[in-house]
Design an enzyme around this catalytic site. Structure first.
Site, PDB file in Angstrom:
ATOM      1  N   MET A  13      27.872 -87.456 -58.473  1.00 44.42           N
ATOM      2  CA  MET A  13      29.180 -88.041 -59.392  1.00 44.42           C
ATOM      3  C   MET A  13      29.332 -87.056 -60.611  1.00 44.42           C
ATOM      4  SD  MET A  13      30.105 -90.714 -62.109  1.00 44.42           S
ATOM      5  CE  MET A  13      30.093 -89.582 -63.458  1.00 44.42           C
ATOM      6  N   PRO A  14      29.924 -85.969 -60.226  1.00 39.07           N
ATOM      7  CA  PRO A  14      30.174 -85.183 -61.501  1.00 39.07           C
ATOM      8  C   PRO A  14      31.416 -85.898 -62.176  1.00 39.07           C
ATOM      9  CG  PRO A  14      30.312 -83.837 -59.632  1.00 39.07           C
ATOM     10  CD  PRO A  14      30.101 -85.181 -59.274  1.00 39.07           C
ATOM     11  N   LEU A  15      31.322 -85.866 -63.503  1.00 41.28           N
ATOM     12  CA  LEU A  15      32.463 -86.146 -64.370  1.00 41.28           C
ATOM     13  C   LEU A  15      32.872 -84.924 -64.935  1.00 41.28           C
ATOM     14  CD1 LEU A  15      34.256 -88.173 -66.401  1.00 41.28           C
ATOM     15  CD2 LEU A  15      32.079 -88.244 -67.784  1.00 41.28           C
TER      16      LEU A  15
END
Length: 130
Positions: free
Chosen positions: A1-3
């Site tokens: 989950m890259p932000l």
């Protein structure tokens, strides 16, 4: 989950162009960093030109007010993945949006599974929901 946080100068792009920036960067994140479909967390922030000062660190890079700063907070990625991603981002934004490769700046920061809560006060990576 890259932000992914995307910073840009206000008024330089139309809403459709901003959507294209978001889609293109998401597509490359999926391709180069192995992010699954629907794992999409992007925030665009627009600033007055005087609120962004992104120097070249003595590298001779000439930036314009079209600069995009991508800050990617992600679980660890390999050096190869990051290198490919940076190269592909500069090339894609140049060929698909007519931007100067010098105006694509990318910063990676690392976090871990225990650093995420997607809501409801739960840490979904730790409790098995993800």
């Amino acid at each position: 989950m890259p932000l992914m946080r995307i910073d840009m100068v206000k008024g330089r792009r139309t809403p459709d162009e901003i959507k294209k920036v978001m889609q293109l960067s998401y597509d490359l994140t999926r391709k180069d960093l192995g992010v699954p479909e629907d794992d999409r967390f992007q925030v665009v922030t627009q600033h007055e030109a005087y609120e962004m000062k992104l120097m070249d660190a003595g590298l001779g890079i000439e930036r314009t007010d079209d600069i995009l700063l991508f800050e990617i907070l992600s679980t660890p990625r390999t050096m190869g993945q990051k290198k490919k991603y940076c190269q592909d981002m500069a090339e894609a934004f140049h060929t698909q949006m007519g931007m100067k490769p010098e105006d694509i700046m990318i910063v990676f920061a690392t976090n871990h599974a225990e650093d995420f809560s997607f809501g409801n006060g739960k840490q979904q990576f730790l409790n098995g929901e993800l």
